[in-house]
Motif scaffolding. Structure first.
Motif, PDB file in Angstrom:
ATOM      1  N   ILE A 212       0.875  -1.179   0.000  1.00 36.28           N
ATOM      2  CA  ILE A 212       0.000   0.000   0.000  1.00 36.28           C
ATOM      3  C   ILE A 212       0.908   1.222   0.000  1.00 36.28           C
ATOM      4  N   ASP A 213       0.779   2.088  -1.000  1.00 42.28           N
ATOM      5  CA  ASP A 213       1.754   3.167  -1.197  1.00 42.28           C
ATOM      6  C   ASP A 213       1.948   4.045   0.030  1.00 42.28           C
ATOM      7  N   SER A 214       0.862   4.467   0.660  1.00 43.13           N
ATOM      8  CA  SER A 214       0.986   5.413   1.777  1.00 43.13           C
ATOM      9  C   SER A 214       1.669   4.786   2.992  1.00 43.13           C
ATOM     10  N   LEU A 215       1.631   3.474   3.102  1.00 41.57           N
ATOM     11  CA  LEU A 215       2.258   2.786   4.227  1.00 41.57           C
ATOM     12  C   LEU A 215       3.657   2.269   3.902  1.00 41.57           C
ATOM     13  N   CYS A 216       3.901   1.941   2.643  1.00 41.21           N
ATOM     14  CA  CYS A 216       5.161   1.278   2.284  1.00 41.21           C
ATOM     15  C   CYS A 216       6.219   2.239   1.749  1.00 41.21           C
ATOM     16  N   ILE A 217       5.859   3.498   1.548  1.00 41.46           N
ATOM     17  CA  ILE A 217       6.817   4.545   1.200  1.00 41.46           C
ATOM     18  C   ILE A 217       6.826   5.551   2.348  1.00 41.46           C
ATOM     19  N   ILE A 218       8.006   5.959   2.787  1.00 42.19           N
ATOM     20  CA  ILE A 218       8.106   6.953   3.869  1.00 42.19           C
ATOM     21  C   ILE A 218       7.726   8.303   3.292  1.00 42.19           C
ATOM     22  N   GLN A 219       6.559   8.792   3.664  1.00 46.50           N
ATOM     23  CA  GLN A 219       5.940   9.900   2.961  1.00 46.50           C
ATOM     24  C   GLN A 219       6.617  11.251   3.175  1.00 46.50           C
ATOM     25  N   ASP A 220       7.339  11.422   4.272  1.00 48.06           N
ATOM     26  CA  ASP A 220       8.012  12.714   4.489  1.00 48.06           C
ATOM     27  C   ASP A 220       9.506  12.629   4.172  1.00 48.06           C
ATOM     28  N   SER A 221       9.898  11.611   3.428  1.00 49.78           N
ATOM     29  CA  SER A 221      11.288  11.475   2.996  1.00 49.78           C
ATOM     30  C   SER A 221      11.338  11.558   1.474  1.00 49.78           C
ATOM     31  N   SER A 222      11.834  12.676   0.945  1.00 50.74           N
ATOM     32  CA  SER A 222      11.909  12.836  -0.506  1.00 50.74           C
ATOM     33  C   SER A 222      12.843  11.800  -1.115  1.00 50.74           C
ATOM     34  N   THR A 223      13.884  11.448  -0.392  1.00 50.36           N
ATOM     35  CA  THR A 223      14.828  10.443  -0.899  1.00 50.36           C
ATOM     36  C   THR A 223      14.156   9.088  -1.050  1.00 50.36           C
ATOM     37  N   ASP A 224      13.421   8.662  -0.014  1.00 46.80           N
ATOM     38  CA  ASP A 224      12.745   7.369  -0.082  1.00 46.80           C
ATOM     39  C   ASP A 224      11.669   7.378  -1.162  1.00 46.80           C
ATOM     40  N   TRP A 225      10.957   8.501  -1.281  1.00 48.53           N
ATOM     41  CA  TRP A 225       9.900   8.599  -2.292  1.00 48.53           C
ATOM     42  C   TRP A 225      10.491   8.471  -3.693  1.00 48.53           C
ATOM     43  N   GLU A 226      11.622   9.144  -3.942  1.00 48.41           N
ATOM     44  CA  GLU A 226      12.251   9.080  -5.259  1.00 48.41           C
ATOM     45  C   GLU A 226      12.716   7.665  -5.582  1.00 48.41           C
ATOM     46  N   ILE A 227      13.308   6.997  -4.607  1.00 44.80           N
ATOM     47  CA  ILE A 227      13.809   5.635  -4.834  1.00 44.80           C
ATOM     48  C   ILE A 227      12.646   4.671  -5.092  1.00 44.80           C
ATOM     49  N   GLU A 228      11.627   4.732  -4.247  1.00 47.80           N
ATOM     50  CA  GLU A 228      10.522   3.785  -4.357  1.00 47.80           C
ATOM     51  C   GLU A 228       9.639   4.067  -5.569  1.00 47.80           C
TER      52      GLU A 228
END
Length: 667
Positions: A212-228
Motif C-alpha cells: 500500500i503506497d501510503s504505508l510502504c513509502i516513507i511519505q516525508d522522505s523525498s529520498t525514499d519517495w524518489e527511490i521507491e
C-alpha cells in the motif's frame, strides 16, 4: 413453460413492434412479468400508459441478454434469471447475483476467486510465481501475527497491491516519526476501511503480504519517495493481483461501497403451475437524466469506453473517482491482474481477458491489459501517443508528478523500444509525430517548479491532443507522414531524481530545420483574433468569439472551416507578453484519413492534409536557442483515400520556397 405467439417471436432479432397495452392485457404470464418489470423501472419517468406508446420486440443480443428496446425514449431494459434459482422461461439468460466481497455465500467473492483461478491456470499473465518483495510490505496477519510493516529486501514471496484514492482526507501514512512503531504493529483501530477490506481480502486469497503506497513509502522522505517511485513498474508488474477501490473517493470508503445496494429490480413469485421464479431487470441503457441516479433498476455503469475521454464521460466520473487519478493509470496497466470494486459490481482486467459481474461490460476499455503489448515500432509509437493523450486528461495533485506518474509505463515501453531514447515523455525515434502535440482547454497558471522542456507535452498545464492518433483505430493508425522537413541531431534530458524516467531539471533538443521569421499581431484593430504572419500569409488563432480551443473538437476539419491556417498557442495568457523574435520551424506534413475514425463525420472519401510547424520564441540570438510557444497548422481537405497532391501544387505552403536549414537548440 409455453410462451404466447408474440413471445415466441421475441427471440427473432429482426424485431416486431407492438402496443405496450398488449403486455398488460394478454393472458401470457411472461408478458405480464415483463410489463411489471418495465413499470417498476420506468414509472414515473416515462408515460407508459400512453395509448400511442409502441415498443419494438424483445431481442437476444450477443451477450445473451434478453432486452426490451424502447426506441422512443432511448431505453433498453434487460431481464435475466438469478443464478441458482428455477427459471420457468428458457429464453431468459442466467446471471450470478452480485453480493459482497465479505459474503460467504455464492456471490461476488467466489466470482473474483474464479476469475483469479482461471487466470492463474490458463493465462500467461505473470510468470513470476515467487517474486522478490518490494522494499516494504504490510503483513496481512494471515497466521494470526500482528499487522505490521515488514522489510521485504531479498525476501521472495507472493504479494498483492492496493490501488486507492487518497482524497481530501489523507490516509494512514508511514513517516520518519512512526516507521519504527509500524514495523512493530499497525493497530487495527487506526487502519482505514479501504485498507482493512484489502487486508481481509488478501487473507481470503491466502496472500501474506500487501503493498500500500501510503504505508510502504516513507511519505516525508523525498529520498525514499524518489527511490521507491522509480520501482513502481516492478512493484505492480510483479504483484499477484492489484485490488482497486474504484468507487471510493478516499481511504475511508472501503471496497464494498459498490455493494451497499443492488441496482436491479427483483420480480419474485410463482407461476400458475406453482413454479417459483426470481427474475431481475434493470436498465441496460437509460436516459441521461436517470443514468447516474439511484433510481430503481438504474443501469450498472462501466468504466470509460476507449472512444471517450473523461470530459465526454463527465456524468459518470463520480462513479469511478479512482479512474480519474493520474497515478492509477499506470497501476492498472502494469498489474498482471487488476480487480476493481466499482459502485455496482466487480470488474476484472488481466493481460488476456476482461470480465464484469453483470456480463455487460464494454469490450473496448482504453489501454487495457489485453491490448497494451505489441512489437511493431510504428504501432508502439502510436500506442504511446494514445496513452499520453488519455493520461493528460487525468488529475494529479502535484503538477511535478506528471512524468513520475507515467515513469513505470515509460520503463516498460523502453524495454520494447531498446534503440530509442526516452526524452521527458517523447521518444527519439518518433519525433516527427511526438512533437506535434496540441494543447486545449483553459490555461493553467504557471508554477515556479520546472515541469519539462518546452518541446515536451510535460511542460504544459493543459490537456493535449495528437493529430496522429485523433479518433484513429487503436491498432490501425489513420495518419501518413507525407514529408519531414527537419533533421534530428541530438537531444538530452537531465534527470532530477534517481528515476531516469521521472522528473527532469533540464532538456535540450538540437535539430537542423527550415526557420522562418514571423510578425505577431491582430487581424485588425477591432478583431480579437491573434495572427502570426509570414510575409503576407496570416495564421489565425481562432475567430473573435473563441480565442483558443476550450474543449476537444470533434474533428480536425472543423478547425479549418473558416481559416485554413491556424495558430495553437501553448499559453494563451502570454500572447500579449511576447517580446522576443518569433519564428516558425517547419516539421512535417501529414495526411489524416477521416473515414478511418470512430466518428464518420465526413464523406467517406474525405481526407485532410495538415502541415505542422513549431512556433518558437528566440531566447539567445547568438547561440540560436529557442523555446516552444505553440504550433502552426496549415490544413486543407482533399478528395480520395490516397489524397490529392494537386491541392498542394496549386496552393503550396507559404514556406515552400525557403527550405534552407539552420541548426537550432530548443529548451
Amino acid at each position: 413453460m409455453p410462451l404466447c405467439q408474440r413471445c415466441e417471436k421475441k427471440t427473432d432479432t429482426s424485431g416486431h413492434s407492438f402496443a405496450f397495452s398488449h403486455l398488460k392485457q394478454t393472458d401470457c404470464e411472461f408478458c405480464r412479468l415483463v410489463y411489471e418489470g418495465i413499470i417498476a423501472i420506468l414509472s414515473p419517468t416515462i408515460p407508459h400508459d400512453s395509448a400511442s406508446a409502441t415498443f419494438p420486440s424483445f431481442s437476444l443480443d450477443p451477450r445473451k441478454n434478453f432486452d426490451v428496446h424502447i426506441l422512443a425514449y432511448g431505453i433498453i431494459v434487460s431481464f435475466w434469471c438469478s443464478w441458482g434459482t428455477i427459471c420457468p422461461w428458457s429464453i431468459l439468460p442466467t446471471h450470478r447475483a452480485i453480493t459482497t466481497l465479505e459474503s460467504s455465500e455464492e456471490g461476488s467473492f467466489n466470482t473474483a476467486l474464479e476469475w483469479i483461478q482461471d487466470c492463474v491456470a490458463h493465462h500467461n499473465c505473470s510468470d513470476n510465481v515467487s517474486p522478490t518483495l518490494p522494499t516494504r510490505v504490510v503483513n496481512t496477519g494471515l497466521d494470526g501475527s500482528p499487522i505490521r510493516l515488514v522489510d521485504g529486501n531479498s525476501v521472495r514471496h507472493r504479494y498483492m497491491c492496493l490501488s486507492h484514492c487518497w482524497g481530501q482526507e489523507r490516509p494512514l501514512m508511514t513517516t520518519t516519526k512512526n516507521i519504527s512503531s509500524h514495523l512493530e504493529e499497525i493497530p487495527w483501530s487506526t487502519i482505514p476501511a479501504t485498507f482493512k477490506d484489502a487486508i481481509l481480502f488478501g487473507r481470503k486469497l491466502d496472500i501474506r503480504y500487501i503493498w500500500i503506497d501510503s504505508l510502504c513509502i516513507i511519505q516525508d522522505s523525498s529520498t525514499d519517495w524518489e527511490i521507491e517511485s522509480s520501482k513502481m513498474a516492478d512493484i505492480y508488474r510483479n504483484s499477484h493481483i492489484t485490488i482497486a477501490a474504484t468507487a471510493a473517493k478516499d481511504s475511508r470508503g472501503g471496497l464494498d461501497t459498490c455493494h451497499t445496494r443492488e441496482s436491479s429490480v427483483k420480480l419474485r413469485g410463482r407461476t400458475a403451475s406453482d413454479k417459483p421464479y426470481d427474475i431481475c431487470c434493470q436498465y441496460a441503457m437509460a436516459p441521461m437524466t436517470s443514468a447516474g441516479k439511484d433510481t430503481p433498476g438504474r443501469p450498472i455503469q462501466h468504466p470509460i469506453s476507449s472512444i471517450m475521454t473523461l470530459e465526454d464521460y463527465g456524468g459518470a466520473i463520480p462513479v469511478f473517482p479512482l479512474l480519474t487519478r493520474g497515478w492509477v493509470f499506470q497501476e492498472r496497466l502494469l498489474s498482471p491482474r487488476f480487480l476493481q470494486c466499482g459502485r455496482d459490481e466487480l470488474l476484472w482486467d488481466c493481460r488476456e481477458s476482461m470480465h464484469c459481474e453483470c456480463g455487460q461490460r464494454p469490450p473496448d476499455l482504453p489501454y487495457n491489459q489485453v491490448s497494451i503489448g505489441m512489437s511493431d515500432s510504428d504501432l508502439l509509437a502510436h500506442k504511446w501517443r494514445k496513452i499520453v493523450e488519455f493520461y493528460c486528461s487525468l488529475n494529479l495533485t502535484y503538477d511535478t508528478d506528471k512524468l513520475p506518474a507515467l515513469s513505470g509505463l515509460a520503463r516498460q515501453m523502453s524495454e520494447m523500444k531498446s534503440e530509442a531514447a526516452y526524452l521527458a515523455g517523447i521518444w527519439s525515434d518518433s519525433l516527427d509525430l511526438d512533437l506535434l502535440w496540441v494543447p486545449y482547454g483553459p490555461d493553467c497558471s504557471e508554477g515556479k517548479e520546472y515541469l519539462g522542456p518546452s518541446w515536451s507535452w510535460s511542460s504544459s498545464g493543459r490537456r493535449i491532443i495528437y493529430p496522429s492518433v485523433w479518433r484513429s483505430q487503436e491498432h490501425d493508425p489513420s495518419v501518413k507522414v507525407l514529408e519531414v522537413y527537419f533533421e534530428f541531431i541530438n537531444a538530452f534530458c537531465t534527470a532530477g531524481t534517481a528515476d531516469p524516467n521521472g522528473r527532469v531539471t533540464d532538456g535540450r533538443l538540437v535539430m537542423s530545420v527550415p526557420l522562418f521569421p514571423l510578425i505577431v499581431g491582430s487581424a485588425s484593430d477591432n478583431d480579437e483574433s491573434y495572427v502570426m504572419r509570414y510575409k503576407n500569409t496570416p495564421f489565425f488563432q481562432r475567430d473573435g468569439s473563441q480565442v483558443h480551443m476550450d474543449k476537444r473538437p470533434s474533428n480536425w476539419r472543423q478547425l479549418f472551416d473558416d481559416f485554413r491556417r491556424r495558430v495553437f498557442l501553448d499559453n494563451i495568457a502570454k500572447r500579449g507578453q511576447l517580446k522576443n523574435k518569433i519564428f516558425s520551424c517547419r516539421l512535417a506534413r501529414l495526411e489524416i484519413l477521416e473515414d478511418s475514425t470512430y466518428y464518420l463525420v465526413f464523406d467517406a472519401r474525405d481526407t485532410i492534409q495538415i502541415e505542422f510547424s513549431l512556433l518558437l520564441e528566440q531566447i539567445d540570438e547568438d547561440k540560436n536557442v529557442f523555446r516552444r510557444i505553440g504550433l502552426l497548422a496549415d490544413g486543407r481537405v482533399v478528395e480520395g483515400h490516397k489524397g490529392d497532391a494537386q491541392s498542394w501544387m496549386n496552393e503550396p505552403s507559404c514556406f515552400e520556397k525557403d527550405n534552407e536549414r539552420t541548426q537550432i537548440t530548443i529548451i
